[in-house]
Design an enzyme around this catalytic site. Structure first.
Site, mmCIF file in Angstrom:
data_model
loop_
_atom_site.group_PDB
_atom_site.id
_atom_site.type_symbol
_atom_site.label_atom_id
_atom_site.label_comp_id
_atom_site.label_asym_id
_atom_site.label_seq_id
_atom_site.Cartn_x
_atom_site.Cartn_y
_atom_site.Cartn_z
ATOM 1 N N ASP A 42 -6.736 2.845 2.890
ATOM 2 C CA ASP A 42 -7.131 1.832 3.314
ATOM 3 C C ASP A 42 -7.974 0.381 3.709
ATOM 4 O OD1 ASP A 42 -4.350 2.520 4.184
ATOM 5 O OD2 ASP A 42 -5.041 3.640 6.035
ATOM 6 N N GLU A 45 0.618 -1.399 -0.089
ATOM 7 C CA GLU A 45 0.165 -0.123 -0.432
ATOM 8 C C GLU A 45 0.837 1.243 -0.059
ATOM 9 O OE1 GLU A 45 -3.555 1.439 -0.471
ATOM 10 O OE2 GLU A 45 -3.209 -0.005 -0.067
ATOM 11 N N GLU A 78 -0.686 9.627 -5.766
ATOM 12 C CA GLU A 78 0.625 8.861 -5.723
ATOM 13 C C GLU A 78 0.749 8.515 -7.689
ATOM 14 O OE1 GLU A 78 -1.358 8.345 -1.387
ATOM 15 O OE2 GLU A 78 -1.788 6.572 -2.542
#
Length: 500
Positions: free
Chosen positions: A482, A297, A328
């Protein structure tokens, strides 16, 4: 009943009398009455209201989301864990006697002024970010002010701990969590989570989550969507100090899935630590048994040298799956000179074609899109506010249609603080038509709300896209990525590979 009969009889007599005195009057009265009363349809001929797009998608997810044939039984998660202090970002900065001003990004925060500028920079974009605060004493004063701020709340924090919590909500799953676990965090963790004694420490690591709402304004900066800015002075997580403990515990625990996070925490620790620690991380990750898939992750990073080192040290090729968001993904292609690296930022909702191009590039350069490649990376779970994409190399993963839909569903419900999607509290923001690539050759694609996972292929890579039903008034945004990755993994299965 008799009262109604008498009333009808009197009405009939009255109408008869009126008809003789003015034959057109009853028709005029009836027209007036019929226009004045609400239009009533016989119940047997009334047409049902067609479902809204949000209703159609939510219903379709229920059918699409099915459990994989082979489920995980034991999952090991590491290595970043902390206590999150969640507070109003603007409120805390005002409590620190800071005035609004211009925004500016900082890779590492050294002062309250740096914090203010970085917060304004990302609030204006509505983008999530996470930064290391270098001055321990100043950070402790800010943390004290945050903990004392009215309405401040404490939660389980850190990608690994949050993913562990989400996975532990499945009663059939045994979860091992390895990370710096202090007494407060240990108290808050799900009872099903196993924490190795070597992971326990006397003091908790605290992270400050500065949240802002969609449309919230401070000075001239206005948030286009709800998100958060995270800061910490966290040396234990920053050095990934429990990584070796984590890997060593796998022999005894015998997981069938490993989830790893925390690489981003090293960014603020300086080049010397990166270079040494990344090499050690690669060695440690390589020690995990080959048949056990590893999901990595990713999280917010800003230092291109550090990201380049992650690429050069071949971290991505030794994991099987990665999870990341639009910030990201863009940073990854900028650092590695990939497609659309000239983009400085996304303009609103990220273009699906551009995202597709970058995902394919990552799987070609760092993964096994080429069957001759020795890389292990075969799956990327991409999430942004309006839609999610699962990109997988064919023949390695199953049940991905259900997995991407499950991730989107949990994003919709959890952001609203609910266990299930409430269609009155969400809105569709995803494009219903888009292209498979930004450049030619490309296919024109659409989303069907009654089967809301659109699938296309580029070479031997399959893409699964589903829209997200975006919460109109999100209660909490931290940890959504998450939860999305955890839910996507729960509904995924690895396709056994033939022995070589």
């Amino acid at each position: 009943m008799w009262r109604k009969a008498v009333l009808v009889a009197l009405l009939a007599l009255g109408m008869g009398y009126l008809y003789h005195t003015d034959p057109e009057l009853p028709a005029r009265v009836l027209n007036y009455v019929s226009e004045s009363l609400p239009q009533m349809e016989p119940s047997d001929s009334s047409e049902p209201r067609p479902p809204t797009l949000e209703e159609a998608i939510a219903r379709a997810w229920q059918t699409l989301i099915t459990a994989p044939a082979r489920r995980w039984a034991r999952v090991a998660v590491g290595v970043n864990a902390c206590v999150d202090v969640v507070v109003s970002g603007v409120g805390l900065l005002q409590a620190l006697a800071l005035e609004p001003g211009s925004g500016r990004d900082h890779g590492v925060l050294h002062s309250k002024e740096d914090l203010k500028e970085a917060f304004i920079h990302y609030m204006g974009k509505g983008a999530a970010a996470e930064r290391f605060f270098s001055d321990k004493e100043v950070f402790q004063r800010i943390a004290r002010a945050a903990a004392e701020y009215p309405g401040a709340q404490l939660y389980v924090g850190g990608n690994a701990a949050l993913i562990g919590q989400k996975l532990a909500s499945n009663p059939e799953l045994v979860v091992l969590l390895c990370g710096p676990v202090g007494p407060k965090l240990h108290e808050m963790l799900d009872e099903q989570i196993i924490v190795p004694p070597e992971s326990l420490q006397e003091m908790d690591e605290f992270h400050l989550i500065l949240e802002y709402k969609s449309g919230e304004q401070w000075g001239s900066s206005r948030a286009p969507q709800a998100s958060r800015f995270i800061l910490s002075h966290d040396v234990s997580n920053g050095e990934m100090s429990t990584l070796e403990t984590f890997v060593a515990s796998l022999d005894e625990f015998q997981p069938d899935l490993v989830v790893l996070s925390g690489l981003h925490m090293m960014e603020g620790m300086g080049r010397e630590l990166w270079e040494e620690r990344l090499k050690e991380a690669v060695v440690a990750i390589s020690d995990v048994r080959n048949e056990v898939p590893i999901h990595l992750e990713l999280a917010s990073m800003t230092d291109r040298d550090y990201m380049n080192l992650i690429l050069q040290e071949q971290v991505l090729p030794i994991v099987n799956s990665i999870g990341l968001n639009e910030q990201e993904l863009l940073f990854l292609t900028q650092s590695g000179g990939g497609p659309h690296a000239d983009l400085t930022s996304w303009d609103g909702i990220p273009d699906v074609g551009r995202v597709s191009d970058i995902l394919l590039w990552v799987l070609e350069q760092q993964g096994r899109a080429d069957p001759e490649s020795e890389a292990d990376l075969t799956r990327i779970h991409f999430h942004t506010l309006a839609y999610h994409i699962l990109a997988t190399v064919d023949g390695h993963w199953g049940n991905q249609e259900a997995a991407v839909a499950a991730g989107a569903r949990v994003a919709s419900s959890q952001a609203c603080g609910l266990q299930a999607v409430d269609v009155t509290k969400v809105v569709l923001k995803a494009p219903l038509s888009f292209y498979s690539s930004f450049s030619e050759p490309r296919k024109s694609l659409t989303v069907d709300p009654t089967r809301p996972v659109t699938v296309w292929r580029r070479g031997n890579v399959s893409f699964h896209l589903t829209p997200v039903l975006v919460c109109k008034q999100p209660l909490r945004t931290v940890g959504l990525g998450d939860a999305i990755s955890a839910e996507g993994l729960l509904f995924s299965e690895v396709t056994p590979q033939p022995e070589l």
